[in-house]
Write a protein that holds these residues in place. Structure first.
Motif, PDB file in Angstrom:
ATOM      1  N   VAL A  85       0.837  -1.200   0.000  1.00  0.00           N
ATOM      2  CA  VAL A  85       0.000   0.000   0.000  1.00  0.00           C
ATOM      3  C   VAL A  85       0.875   1.255   0.000  1.00  0.00           C
ATOM      4  CG1 VAL A  85      -1.656   1.328   1.372  1.00  0.00           C
ATOM      5  CG2 VAL A  85      -1.994  -1.119   1.036  1.00  0.00           C
ATOM      6  N   SER A  86       1.960   1.238   0.730  1.00  0.00           N
ATOM      7  CA  SER A  86       2.886   2.377   0.734  1.00  0.00           C
ATOM      8  C   SER A  86       3.470   2.605  -0.653  1.00  0.00           C
ATOM      9  CB  SER A  86       4.016   2.143   1.724  1.00  0.00           C
ATOM     10  OG  SER A  86       3.513   1.992   3.016  1.00  0.00           O
ATOM     11  N   LEU A  87       3.801   1.536  -1.335  1.00  0.00           N
ATOM     12  CA  LEU A  87       4.348   1.654  -2.687  1.00  0.00           C
ATOM     13  C   LEU A  87       3.304   2.185  -3.652  1.00  0.00           C
ATOM     14  CD1 LEU A  87       6.892   1.053  -4.382  1.00  0.00           C
ATOM     15  CD2 LEU A  87       5.913  -1.178  -4.866  1.00  0.00           C
ATOM     16  N   ILE A  88       2.064   1.726  -3.531  1.00  0.00           N
ATOM     17  CA  ILE A  88       0.998   2.206  -4.414  1.00  0.00           C
ATOM     18  C   ILE A  88       0.725   3.685  -4.169  1.00  0.00           C
ATOM     19  CG2 ILE A  88      -1.481   2.005  -4.884  1.00  0.00           C
ATOM     20  CD1 ILE A  88      -1.152  -1.016  -4.561  1.00  0.00           C
ATOM     21  N   LEU A  89       0.804   4.129  -2.919  1.00  0.00           N
ATOM     22  CA  LEU A  89       0.599   5.549  -2.605  1.00  0.00           C
ATOM     23  C   LEU A  89       1.624   6.437  -3.311  1.00  0.00           C
ATOM     24  CD1 LEU A  89      -0.244   5.825   1.188  1.00  0.00           C
ATOM     25  CD2 LEU A  89      -1.617   6.614  -0.724  1.00  0.00           C
ATOM     26  N   CYS A  90       2.793   5.913  -3.567  1.00  0.00           N
ATOM     27  CA  CYS A  90       3.856   6.706  -4.186  1.00  0.00           C
ATOM     28  C   CYS A  90       3.562   7.057  -5.639  1.00  0.00           C
ATOM     29  CB  CYS A  90       5.176   5.953  -4.128  1.00  0.00           C
ATOM     30  SG  CYS A  90       5.795   5.692  -2.481  1.00  0.00           S
ATOM     31  N   PHE A  91       2.653   6.322  -6.272  1.00  0.00           N
ATOM     32  CA  PHE A  91       2.486   6.477  -7.717  1.00  0.00           C
ATOM     33  C   PHE A  91       1.105   6.940  -8.129  1.00  0.00           C
ATOM     34  CE2 PHE A  91       5.846   3.262  -7.235  1.00  0.00           C
ATOM     35  CZ  PHE A  91       6.865   3.979  -7.821  1.00  0.00           C
ATOM     36  N   GLY A  92       0.455   7.777  -7.328  1.00  0.00           N
ATOM     37  CA  GLY A  92      -0.800   8.384  -7.758  1.00  0.00           C
ATOM     38  C   GLY A  92      -0.515   9.323  -8.921  1.00  0.00           C
ATOM     39  N   THR A  93      -1.515   9.578  -9.733  1.00  0.00           N
ATOM     40  CA  THR A  93      -1.323  10.397 -10.918  1.00  0.00           C
ATOM     41  C   THR A  93      -1.790  11.815 -10.650  1.00  0.00           C
ATOM     42  OG1 THR A  93      -1.700   8.461 -12.292  1.00  0.00           O
ATOM     43  CG2 THR A  93      -1.853  10.588 -13.366  1.00  0.00           C
ATOM     44  N   THR A  94      -0.924  12.774 -10.867  1.00  0.00           N
ATOM     45  CA  THR A  94      -1.244  14.187 -10.736  1.00  0.00           C
ATOM     46  C   THR A  94      -0.728  14.904 -11.971  1.00  0.00           C
ATOM     47  OG1 THR A  94      -1.033  14.079  -8.351  1.00  0.00           O
ATOM     48  CG2 THR A  94      -0.955  16.258  -9.331  1.00  0.00           C
ATOM     49  N   VAL A  95      -1.615  15.661 -12.619  1.00  0.00           N
ATOM     50  CA  VAL A  95      -1.252  16.346 -13.856  1.00  0.00           C
ATOM     51  C   VAL A  95      -1.610  17.816 -13.714  1.00  0.00           C
ATOM     52  CG1 VAL A  95      -1.714  16.497 -16.326  1.00  0.00           C
ATOM     53  CG2 VAL A  95      -1.651  14.278 -15.234  1.00  0.00           C
ATOM     54  N   ARG A  96      -0.699  18.677 -14.069  1.00  0.00           N
ATOM     55  CA  ARG A  96      -0.975  20.116 -14.124  1.00  0.00           C
ATOM     56  C   ARG A  96      -1.124  20.484 -15.591  1.00  0.00           C
ATOM     57  NH1 ARG A  96       2.460  25.034 -14.201  1.00  0.00           N
ATOM     58  NH2 ARG A  96       1.202  26.712 -13.344  1.00  0.00           N
ATOM     59  N   GLU A  97      -2.290  21.010 -15.915  1.00  0.00           N
ATOM     60  CA  GLU A  97      -2.574  21.409 -17.290  1.00  0.00           C
ATOM     61  C   GLU A  97      -2.640  22.927 -17.368  1.00  0.00           C
ATOM     62  OE1 GLU A  97      -2.841  19.596 -20.069  1.00  0.00           O
ATOM     63  OE2 GLU A  97      -2.415  17.770 -18.958  1.00  0.00           O
ATOM     64  N   VAL A  98      -2.058  23.493 -18.416  1.00  0.00           N
ATOM     65  CA  VAL A  98      -2.044  24.937 -18.610  1.00  0.00           C
ATOM     66  C   VAL A  98      -2.783  25.248 -19.906  1.00  0.00           C
ATOM     67  CG1 VAL A  98      -0.592  26.980 -18.885  1.00  0.00           C
ATOM     68  CG2 VAL A  98       0.151  25.113 -17.411  1.00  0.00           C
ATOM     69  N   ALA A  99      -3.738  26.190 -19.827  1.00  0.00           N
ATOM     70  CA  ALA A  99      -4.498  26.621 -21.004  1.00  0.00           C
ATOM     71  C   ALA A  99      -3.660  27.582 -21.829  1.00  0.00           C
ATOM     72  CB  ALA A  99      -5.798  27.284 -20.559  1.00  0.00           C
ATOM     73  N   PRO A 100      -4.032  27.803 -23.082  1.00  0.00           N
ATOM     74  CA  PRO A 100      -3.277  28.761 -23.915  1.00  0.00           C
ATOM     75  C   PRO A 100      -3.218  30.172 -23.338  1.00  0.00           C
ATOM     76  CG  PRO A 100      -4.737  27.428 -25.275  1.00  0.00           C
ATOM     77  CD  PRO A 100      -5.060  27.100 -23.847  1.00  0.00           C
ATOM     78  N   ASP A 101      -4.217  30.576 -22.531  1.00  0.00           N
ATOM     79  CA  ASP A 101      -4.197  31.920 -21.957  1.00  0.00           C
ATOM     80  C   ASP A 101      -3.392  32.006 -20.663  1.00  0.00           C
ATOM     81  OD1 ASP A 101      -5.868  30.629 -20.191  1.00  0.00           O
ATOM     82  OD2 ASP A 101      -7.535  32.049 -20.392  1.00  0.00           O
ATOM     83  N   GLY A 102      -2.805  30.895 -20.209  1.00  0.00           N
ATOM     84  CA  GLY A 102      -1.942  30.895 -19.031  1.00  0.00           C
ATOM     85  C   GLY A 102      -2.597  30.390 -17.758  1.00  0.00           C
ATOM     86  N   ARG A 103      -3.921  30.265 -17.721  1.00  0.00           N
ATOM     87  CA  ARG A 103      -4.583  29.719 -16.536  1.00  0.00           C
ATOM     88  C   ARG A 103      -4.297  28.221 -16.456  1.00  0.00           C
ATOM     89  NH1 ARG A 103     -10.668  31.449 -17.058  1.00  0.00           N
ATOM     90  NH2 ARG A 103     -10.216  31.065 -19.248  1.00  0.00           N
ATOM     91  N   SER A 104      -4.288  27.700 -15.237  1.00  0.00           N
ATOM     92  CA  SER A 104      -3.949  26.289 -15.088  1.00  0.00           C
ATOM     93  C   SER A 104      -4.852  25.617 -14.067  1.00  0.00           C
ATOM     94  CB  SER A 104      -2.483  26.124 -14.685  1.00  0.00           C
ATOM     95  OG  SER A 104      -2.256  26.708 -13.429  1.00  0.00           O
ATOM     96  N   ILE A 105      -4.876  24.293 -14.121  1.00  0.00           N
ATOM     97  CA  ILE A 105      -5.595  23.464 -13.165  1.00  0.00           C
ATOM     98  C   ILE A 105      -4.715  22.273 -12.820  1.00  0.00           C
ATOM     99  CG2 ILE A 105      -7.881  24.110 -14.026  1.00  0.00           C
ATOM    100  CD1 ILE A 105      -7.941  21.287 -15.350  1.00  0.00           C
ATOM    101  N   ILE A 106      -5.081  21.598 -11.727  1.00  0.00           N
ATOM    102  CA  ILE A 106      -4.417  20.350 -11.355  1.00  0.00           C
ATOM    103  C   ILE A 106      -5.484  19.274 -11.319  1.00  0.00           C
ATOM    104  CG2 ILE A 106      -3.231  19.121  -9.504  1.00  0.00           C
ATOM    105  CD1 ILE A 106      -1.895  21.718  -8.741  1.00  0.00           C
ATOM    106  N   VAL A 107      -5.177  18.129 -11.920  1.00  0.00           N
ATOM    107  CA  VAL A 107      -6.081  16.982 -11.931  1.00  0.00           C
ATOM    108  C   VAL A 107      -5.359  15.831 -11.240  1.00  0.00           C
ATOM    109  CG1 VAL A 107      -7.468  15.444 -13.352  1.00  0.00           C
ATOM    110  CG2 VAL A 107      -7.019  17.760 -14.130  1.00  0.00           C
ATOM    111  N   THR A 108      -6.003  15.224 -10.237  1.00  0.00           N
ATOM    112  CA  THR A 108      -5.401  14.100  -9.528  1.00  0.00           C
ATOM    113  C   THR A 108      -6.286  12.866  -9.686  1.00  0.00           C
ATOM    114  OG1 THR A 108      -6.510  14.565  -7.435  1.00  0.00           O
ATOM    115  CG2 THR A 108      -4.378  15.612  -7.790  1.00  0.00           C
ATOM    116  N   GLN A 109      -5.656  11.711  -9.764  1.00  0.00           N
ATOM    117  CA  GLN A 109      -6.372  10.437  -9.869  1.00  0.00           C
ATOM    118  C   GLN A 109      -5.685   9.425  -8.965  1.00  0.00           C
ATOM    119  OE1 GLN A 109      -6.280   8.538 -13.744  1.00  0.00           O
ATOM    120  NE2 GLN A 109      -8.210   7.520 -13.334  1.00  0.00           N
TER     121      GLN A 109
END
Length: 176
Positions: A85-109
Motif C-alpha cells: 500500500v505504501s508503494l501504491i501511494l507513491c504512484f498516484g497520478t497528478t497532472v498540471r494542465e495549462v491553457a493557452p491563456d496561461g490559466r492552469s488546473i491540477i487533476v489528480t487520480q
C-alpha cells in the motif's frame, strides 16, 4: 512527476487549498511509510537475534527464538500488505494542465482503480483550490500528461481527458 502539499492552513471561507510546489502529498506519505517500514524491518532483523542471545537459560532462549520466529511469520503478510500500500501511494497520478491563456488546473487520480478524480482550479500563483470531483474522467489510466488537454472557452476552461470532458467555470464556487 508533479508534487503538491495538501491542507493549506490559511484557506479562506473554509475552502480546501493546496500549495503547489512539485511533490504530491500522497507520494511523500507513501515514500515515508515505505522507507520507515523497510528501516523498521531491517532494524528488527538486526536487533532481535542479539536480544535473544542475551537470554541466559538455554530452554528459555530456544522458546523465545521459536516464539519470535512464529510471530515474525504471522506478521509477514501484514508487513507485506503495508509495504505494498505504501508503494501504491507513491504512484498516484497528478497532472498540471495549462491553457493557452496561461490559466492552469491540477487533476489528480488515485492509483488503486482510478475511480477517484479531483480537479483543483487556480487560486493564485502557488495555491489551487478544490473545484470538484470528476467521476466522468474516472477509469484506469485516464489521467496522464499525454492524454489531457485544457482549452479556453470564453471565461470557462474545458478539460478533455480521453473520452471525458469537464467544463470549469472560474466564477463558480467549488462544490462542497
Amino acid at each position: 512527476m508533479t508534487f503538491y502539499f495538501s491542507a493549506h492552513p490559511l484557506a479562506p471561507d473554509g475552502q480546501r487549498l493546496i500549495f503547489f510546489w512539485g511533490i504530491d502529498g500522497d507520494a511523500i506519505v507513501g515514500l515515508t511509510y515505505l522507507v520507515g517500514g523497510l528501516v523498521g524491518c531491517a532494524g528488527l532483523l538486526l536487533l532481535v537475534p542479539s536480544l535473544i542471545r542475551r537470554v541466559s537459560l538455554r530452554w528459555l532462549r530456544v522458546i523465545t527464538g521459536w516464539a519470535t520466529a512464529v510471530a515474525g511469520m504471522a506478521a509477514a503478510p501484514f508487513v507485506g500488505l503495508f509495504l505494498l500500500v505504501s508503494l501504491i501511494l507513491c504512484f498516484g497520478t497528478t497532472v498540471r494542465e495549462v491553457a493557452p491563456d496561461g490559466r492552469s488546473i491540477i487533476v489528480t487520480q488515485d492509483q488503486f482503480d482510478g475511480d477517484v478524480v479531483h480537479i483543483y482550479s487556480e487560486f493564485d500563483a502557488f495555491h489551487y483550490r478544490w473545484y470538484r470531483e470528476a467521476p466522468e474522467l474516472s477509469g484506469p489510466r485516464t489521467i496522464s500528461s499525454e492524454n489531457c488537454r485544457l482549452e479556453t472557452s470564453g471565461e470557462a476552461l474545458v478539460l478533455s481527458c480521453g473520452a471525458g470532458t469537464v467544463t470549469i467555470h472560474s466564477d463558480q464556487r467549488p462544490a462542497g
